[in-house]
Design an enzyme around this catalytic site. Structure first.
Site, short mmCIF file in Angstrom:
data_model
loop_
_atom_site.label_atom_id
_atom_site.label_comp_id
_atom_site.label_asym_id
_atom_site.label_seq_id
_atom_site.Cartn_x
_atom_site.Cartn_y
_atom_site.Cartn_z
N VAL A 72 0.86 -1.19 0.00
CA VAL A 72 0.00 0.00 0.00
C VAL A 72 0.89 1.24 0.00
CG1 VAL A 72 -1.76 1.27 1.26
CG2 VAL A 72 -1.77 -1.23 1.28
N PRO A 73 0.88 2.02 -1.08
CA PRO A 73 1.73 3.21 -1.22
C PRO A 73 1.26 4.37 -0.36
CG PRO A 73 0.28 3.07 -3.10
CD PRO A 73 0.04 1.83 -2.28
N CYS A 74 1.33 4.21 0.95
CA CYS A 74 0.83 5.23 1.86
C CYS A 74 1.62 6.54 1.73
CB CYS A 74 0.90 4.72 3.29
SG CYS A 74 2.53 4.19 3.80
N HIS A 75 2.84 6.46 1.23
CA HIS A 75 3.66 7.68 1.10
C HIS A 75 3.12 8.58 0.00
CE1 HIS A 75 5.17 4.74 -1.76
NE2 HIS A 75 5.64 5.72 -2.48
#
Length: 123
Positions: A72-75
């Site tokens: 999950v590309p939370c950044h």
DNA sequence: CTTTTGACTGAGT
DNA sequence: AACTCAGCCAAAA
């Protein structure tokens, strides 16, 4: 893990590299604009962060590798003004900013240009 | 069970 | 620019 959080991760996973998305937009996609806070909490509990990229950005913490398909590309999630998350869980805004720059997003003073990098979410 | 806090947001002061 | 208030959901106290 609730259904709501699951939906949040599904949406975040669709953010393309080199783009960013706001908590509010994700909340809106869930039906309630006011869920932005829940979105933030979901990111805080992100089960599969981009640890490899975080490590490349200077993160010294736990860099256990995960299955790429579930990351999950939370950044790539920023606030409504384009700012980094205050308490980014992988080393702080320093790391998040660098992670975004590695992916091609220009970060200036811990802010991104939403006009250029905001993901429309409509494909 | 009730209250507080939190990777939020928008409007108002 | 900094602070407050209300609103949603979840986790912790």
């Amino acid at each position: 893990m609730t259904d709501l959080e699951l939906k949040i991760y599904e949406i975040v996973k669709r953010i393309p590299e080199g783009k960013v998305c706001t908590y509010g937009q994700i909340a809106c996609a869930l039906g309630n604009k006011n869920l932005s806070r829940v979105v933030g909490n979901a990111m805080h509990k992100n089960p599969y962060p981009f640890v490899a990229l975080a490590a490349k950005a200077g993160y010294k913490g736990d860099c256990t590798c995960y299955d790429i398909t579930d990351l999950v590309p939370c950044h790539r999630v920023v606030d409504s003004k384009g700012h980094m998350g205050k308490n980014f869980g992988l080393g702080g805004i320093f790391v998040q900013a660098k992670m975004l720059e590695i992916e091609g997003v220009v970060v200036c003073d811990y802010k991104v240009d939403l006009g250029k990098y905001l993901w429309s979410m409509k494909g």
